[in-house]
Scaffold this motif. Structure first.
Motif, mmCIF file in Angstrom:
data_model
loop_
_atom_site.group_PDB
_atom_site.id
_atom_site.type_symbol
_atom_site.label_atom_id
_atom_site.label_comp_id
_atom_site.label_asym_id
_atom_site.label_seq_id
_atom_site.Cartn_x
_atom_site.Cartn_y
_atom_site.Cartn_z
ATOM 1 N N THR A 35 0.823 -1.210 0.000
ATOM 2 C CA THR A 35 0.000 0.000 0.000
ATOM 3 C C THR A 35 0.856 1.259 0.000
ATOM 4 O OG1 THR A 35 -1.753 -1.165 1.190
ATOM 5 C CG2 THR A 35 -1.832 1.236 1.218
ATOM 6 N N ASN A 36 1.918 1.273 0.822
ATOM 7 C CA ASN A 36 2.742 2.478 0.949
ATOM 8 C C ASN A 36 3.709 2.672 -0.208
ATOM 9 O OD1 ASN A 36 2.253 3.995 3.604
ATOM 10 N ND2 ASN A 36 2.215 1.860 4.241
ATOM 11 N N LEU A 37 3.824 1.683 -1.065
ATOM 12 C CA LEU A 37 4.636 1.856 -2.271
ATOM 13 C C LEU A 37 3.874 2.570 -3.387
ATOM 14 C CD1 LEU A 37 6.538 -1.558 -2.415
ATOM 15 C CD2 LEU A 37 7.608 0.713 -2.357
ATOM 16 N N ASN A 92 -7.620 -10.953 -3.996
ATOM 17 C CA ASN A 92 -6.420 -10.248 -3.557
ATOM 18 C C ASN A 92 -5.377 -10.220 -4.675
ATOM 19 O OD1 ASN A 92 -3.945 -10.836 -0.915
ATOM 20 N ND2 ASN A 92 -4.449 -9.003 -2.036
ATOM 21 N N LEU A 93 -5.140 -11.360 -5.293
ATOM 22 C CA LEU A 93 -4.145 -11.465 -6.364
ATOM 23 C C LEU A 93 -4.527 -10.595 -7.560
ATOM 24 C CD1 LEU A 93 -1.550 -12.884 -7.275
ATOM 25 C CD2 LEU A 93 -2.982 -14.734 -8.186
ATOM 26 N N ALA A 94 -5.821 -10.592 -7.900
ATOM 27 C CA ALA A 94 -6.281 -9.786 -9.035
ATOM 28 C C ALA A 94 -6.009 -8.300 -8.819
ATOM 29 C CB ALA A 94 -7.772 -10.016 -9.263
ATOM 30 N N SER A 95 -6.207 -7.836 -7.586
ATOM 31 C CA SER A 95 -5.993 -6.412 -7.311
ATOM 32 C C SER A 95 -4.523 -6.025 -7.481
ATOM 33 C CB SER A 95 -6.462 -6.066 -5.893
ATOM 34 O OG SER A 95 -5.602 -6.617 -4.915
ATOM 35 N N ARG A 96 -3.614 -6.961 -7.222
ATOM 36 C CA ARG A 96 -2.181 -6.658 -7.334
ATOM 37 C C ARG A 96 -1.742 -6.497 -8.792
ATOM 38 N NH1 ARG A 96 -3.480 -4.654 -3.461
ATOM 39 N NH2 ARG A 96 -3.201 -5.482 -1.356
ATOM 40 N N PHE A 97 -2.440 -7.141 -9.722
ATOM 41 C CA PHE A 97 -2.110 -6.974 -11.138
ATOM 42 C C PHE A 97 -2.468 -5.566 -11.629
ATOM 43 C CE2 PHE A 97 -1.730 -11.599 -11.199
ATOM 44 C CZ PHE A 97 -0.648 -11.772 -12.054
ATOM 45 N N PHE A 98 -3.429 -4.928 -10.980
ATOM 46 C CA PHE A 98 -3.756 -3.552 -11.352
ATOM 47 C C PHE A 98 -2.594 -2.619 -11.029
ATOM 48 C CE2 PHE A 98 -8.106 -5.032 -11.672
ATOM 49 C CZ PHE A 98 -8.624 -4.225 -12.669
ATOM 50 N N ILE A 99 -1.913 -2.873 -9.893
ATOM 51 C CA ILE A 99 -0.752 -2.044 -9.546
ATOM 52 C C ILE A 99 0.306 -2.149 -10.641
ATOM 53 C CG2 ILE A 99 1.082 -1.667 -7.851
ATOM 54 C CD1 ILE A 99 -0.779 -2.782 -5.709
ATOM 55 N N LEU A 100 0.490 -3.345 -11.151
ATOM 56 C CA LEU A 100 1.451 -3.543 -12.236
ATOM 57 C C LEU A 100 1.049 -2.745 -13.481
ATOM 58 C CD1 LEU A 100 4.034 -5.102 -13.015
ATOM 59 C CD2 LEU A 100 2.549 -6.946 -13.859
ATOM 60 N N SER A 159 2.231 -3.662 11.174
ATOM 61 C CA SER A 159 2.017 -3.148 9.820
ATOM 62 C C SER A 159 2.468 -1.700 9.717
ATOM 63 C CB SER A 159 0.542 -3.260 9.433
ATOM 64 O OG SER A 159 0.118 -4.599 9.411
ATOM 65 N N THR A 160 2.227 -0.950 10.789
ATOM 66 C CA THR A 160 2.645 0.449 10.807
ATOM 67 C C THR A 160 4.160 0.569 10.705
ATOM 68 O OG1 THR A 160 0.717 1.052 12.143
ATOM 69 C CG2 THR A 160 2.547 2.605 12.123
ATOM 70 N N VAL A 161 4.879 -0.334 11.376
ATOM 71 C CA VAL A 161 6.346 -0.325 11.303
ATOM 72 C C VAL A 161 6.806 -0.570 9.866
ATOM 73 C CG1 VAL A 161 8.467 -1.469 12.046
ATOM 74 C CG2 VAL A 161 6.631 -1.090 13.680
ATOM 75 N N SER A 162 6.226 -1.577 9.214
ATOM 76 C CA SER A 162 6.619 -1.881 7.831
ATOM 77 C C SER A 162 6.272 -0.721 6.906
ATOM 78 C CB SER A 162 5.929 -3.169 7.353
ATOM 79 O OG SER A 162 4.536 -2.995 7.210
ATOM 80 N N GLY A 163 5.123 -0.101 7.140
ATOM 81 C CA GLY A 163 4.739 1.051 6.330
ATOM 82 C C GLY A 163 5.679 2.225 6.546
ATOM 83 N N LEU A 164 6.087 2.415 7.812
ATOM 84 C CA LEU A 164 6.998 3.504 8.158
ATOM 85 C C LEU A 164 8.340 3.339 7.457
ATOM 86 C CD1 LEU A 164 7.762 5.942 9.937
ATOM 87 C CD2 LEU A 164 8.315 4.330 11.759
ATOM 88 N N PHE A 198 5.855 -7.638 -4.028
ATOM 89 C CA PHE A 198 5.486 -7.833 -2.623
ATOM 90 C C PHE A 198 4.053 -8.351 -2.508
ATOM 91 C CE2 PHE A 198 9.151 -5.271 -1.196
ATOM 92 C CZ PHE A 198 9.501 -5.985 -0.048
ATOM 93 N N GLY A 199 3.189 -7.918 -3.423
ATOM 94 C CA GLY A 199 1.800 -8.379 -3.409
ATOM 95 C C GLY A 199 1.685 -9.882 -3.576
ATOM 96 N N ILE A 200 2.593 -10.482 -4.324
ATOM 97 C CA ILE A 200 2.595 -11.939 -4.493
ATOM 98 C C ILE A 200 2.893 -12.631 -3.161
ATOM 99 C CG2 ILE A 200 3.656 -13.878 -5.712
ATOM 100 C CD1 ILE A 200 1.999 -11.972 -7.483
ATOM 101 N N SER A 201 3.863 -12.096 -2.396
ATOM 102 C CA SER A 201 4.170 -12.691 -1.085
ATOM 103 C C SER A 201 3.052 -12.430 -0.083
ATOM 104 C CB SER A 201 5.505 -12.146 -0.555
ATOM 105 O OG SER A 201 5.439 -10.756 -0.337
ATOM 106 N N GLU A 202 2.359 -11.304 -0.235
ATOM 107 C CA GLU A 202 1.191 -11.010 0.609
ATOM 108 C C GLU A 202 0.138 -12.107 0.467
ATOM 109 O OE1 GLU A 202 -2.544 -7.848 0.506
ATOM 110 O OE2 GLU A 202 -0.843 -7.612 -0.865
ATOM 111 N N VAL A 203 -0.110 -12.512 -0.763
ATOM 112 C CA VAL A 203 -1.075 -13.584 -1.039
ATOM 113 C C VAL A 203 -0.600 -14.898 -0.422
ATOM 114 C CG1 VAL A 203 -2.119 -14.978 -2.867
ATOM 115 C CG2 VAL A 203 -1.913 -12.497 -3.153
ATOM 116 N N PHE A 204 0.700 -15.172 -0.498
ATOM 117 C CA PHE A 204 1.259 -16.401 0.076
ATOM 118 C C PHE A 204 0.992 -16.479 1.582
ATOM 119 C CE2 PHE A 204 4.828 -18.296 2.413
ATOM 120 C CZ PHE A 204 4.729 -19.616 1.984
ATOM 121 N N PHE A 205 1.257 -15.391 2.303
ATOM 122 C CA PHE A 205 1.056 -15.399 3.756
ATOM 123 C C PHE A 205 -0.420 -15.539 4.118
ATOM 124 C CE2 PHE A 205 5.221 -12.982 3.931
ATOM 125 C CZ PHE A 205 5.921 -14.060 4.466
#
Length: 416
Positions: A35-37, A92-100, A159-164, A198-205
């Motif tokens: 999200t923060n990218l 979730n995966l479909a939404s990440r392809f839009f970022i691409l 999540s806030t730490v990772s976003g920061l 990163f979105g691909i790994s998000e889906v994995f977790f």
């Protein structure tokens, strides 16, 4: 023998809870990196593409319209599927392809770029809204009512730490390497590609979280189902209060971007500093809000958090430059962390276990309908008054929404 079986079953349950909490947090951490990218600087990217204040209003409003159109059908599709988790993983995966797809925007004709970006970001909300709503319901399915607040605040905190960290890196790269318009656009493209990866790994977790759903009838008699939902007084009162507040909350989002960029002249560096300040404040605030919720309950906590956000537009009005606004961002971050945590917890508390995903979908659908109208109304008020008048009006609407949570609690107490 029976005691040993019970002890063994308890150990399995504890182990599963730890497993789920770990991957629930990891999914949130990666989600915030993704999200923060792309999201915090999307308004500035839109201006660099040649966008106007109208495009800023649209980029805040249209995603709500698309989510409104798809949410209920999408959630019903998930609820009726044999493997619900698998289905919203696909969304979730479909939404990440839009970022691409954002990577290719600088290659299209200049006059088309702003609107293409607005449309892509808006259409992305088809899968994004279904996925986000399903995850909210998923939080109630995975964790018990006692553990839910701790799980949500832990996920939000890490999540806030990772976003920061992501924002700090993005800000430094933009400041040091963004020496020309061409280089800045290239950096945006690089960030979009990294966000997708990163979105691909998000889906994995997300896939690692284990949950068993109880057998239930397919949702076919939708009219009867919705009648039942709106006859649920506990839910409808929460829904009314939440919609009032969300309307005022969402109205301020494009106004904030316009004020920072057009009136205070903020570039990517300043926008990053402001968001980082808010994220630092949010990180330290989640533990405080967890204690407030535990000691005083959702009803008191939601009033406190929403009153704080009702006054945040006034902090913008009182900020003549980005230095002052950055300090104000710390205060806004404190109340934002409270609102995001307690509203979700209050929503789950106000919904029954059976068909919870549909209750959550109704709430998300109506708040997304609000998201379509609120930024446009905010932009209209800006057009006929000025940025200060629009921010004052936003504060008033938020305050009315906060007051509705107070009367919600009063009404509930009189019926006990």
């Amino acid at each position: 023998m029976n005691n040993s079986k019970r002890s063994y079953g308890k150990d399995i349950g504890i182990s599963l809870n730890k497993h789920n909490l770990k991957f629930y947090i990891l999914n949130g951490v990666i989600l915030n990196i993704v999200t923060n990218l792309y999201k915090p600087l999307s308004s500035k990217f839109l201006f660099r593409l040649g966008g106007t204040e109208l495009h800023i209003s649209l980029i805040n409003a249209l995603p709500g319209l698309f989510a409104f159109l798809i949410l209920i059908p999408g959630i019903i599709f998930i609820a009726n599927s044999k493997d619900r988790k698998k289905m919203f993983v696909y969304f979730n995966l479909a939404s990440r392809f839009f970022i691409l797809s954002f990577v290719f925007i600088p290659y299209i004709p200049l006059n088309m770029r702003p609107m293409i970006f607005v449309l892509l970001l808006s259409i992305m909300n088809f899968p994004e809204a279904v996925f986000s709503t399903a995850v909210q319901s998923f939080s109630g399915d995975v964790f018990s009512e006692e553990a839910r607040a701790n799980a949500i605040t832990a996920r939000n905190k890490y999540s806030t730490v990772s976003g920061l960290i992501t924002l700090l890196v993005v800000g430094q790269i933009m400041t040091r390497l963004g020496t020309s318009e061409e280089k800045i656009l290239l950096l945006y493209q690089v960030f979009f590609i990294i966000a997708f990866l990163f979105g691909i790994s998000e889906v994995f977790f997300l896939k690692q979280i284990k949950v068993e759903y109880e057998e239930q009838e397919k949702l076919t008699k939708l009219t009867l189902l919705f009648k039942g939902i709106f006859k649920d007084k506990r839910f409808t009162r929460f829904l009314f209060a939440s919609l009032l507040f969300h309307f005022g909350w969402q109205m301020g989002w494009p106004l904030y971007s316009i004020y920072q960029i057009k009136y205070l002249g903020a570039d990517e560096g300043w926008l990053t500093i402001l968001i980082v300040t808010m994220n630092i404040s949010m990180f330290f605030s989640y533990s405080i809000w967890r204690k407030i919720i535990a000691n005083y309950g959702n009803q008191f906590s939601v009033i406190l958090a929403t009153i704080g956000l009702a006054f945040s537009p006034l902090l913008f009005v009182l900020s003549p430059n980005m230095y002052v606004l950055t300090v104000a961002g710390g205060i806004i971050g404190f109340f934002t962390s409270g609102a995001t945590t307690v509203i979700l917890n209050y929503l789950l508390e106000s919904t029954p276990v059976k068909n919870r995903i549909i209750y959550v979908a109704v709430h998300a659908t109506l708040t997304n309908m609000s998201l379509f109208f609120a930024p446009i109304i905010g932009g209209t008020i800006l057009k006929f008054t000025n940025i200060f008048g629009a921010l004052y009006f936003t504060a008033i609407i938020r305050l009315i929404g906060s007051a509705s949570f107070y009367f919600l609690g009063r009404k509930s107490k009189t019926e006990k």
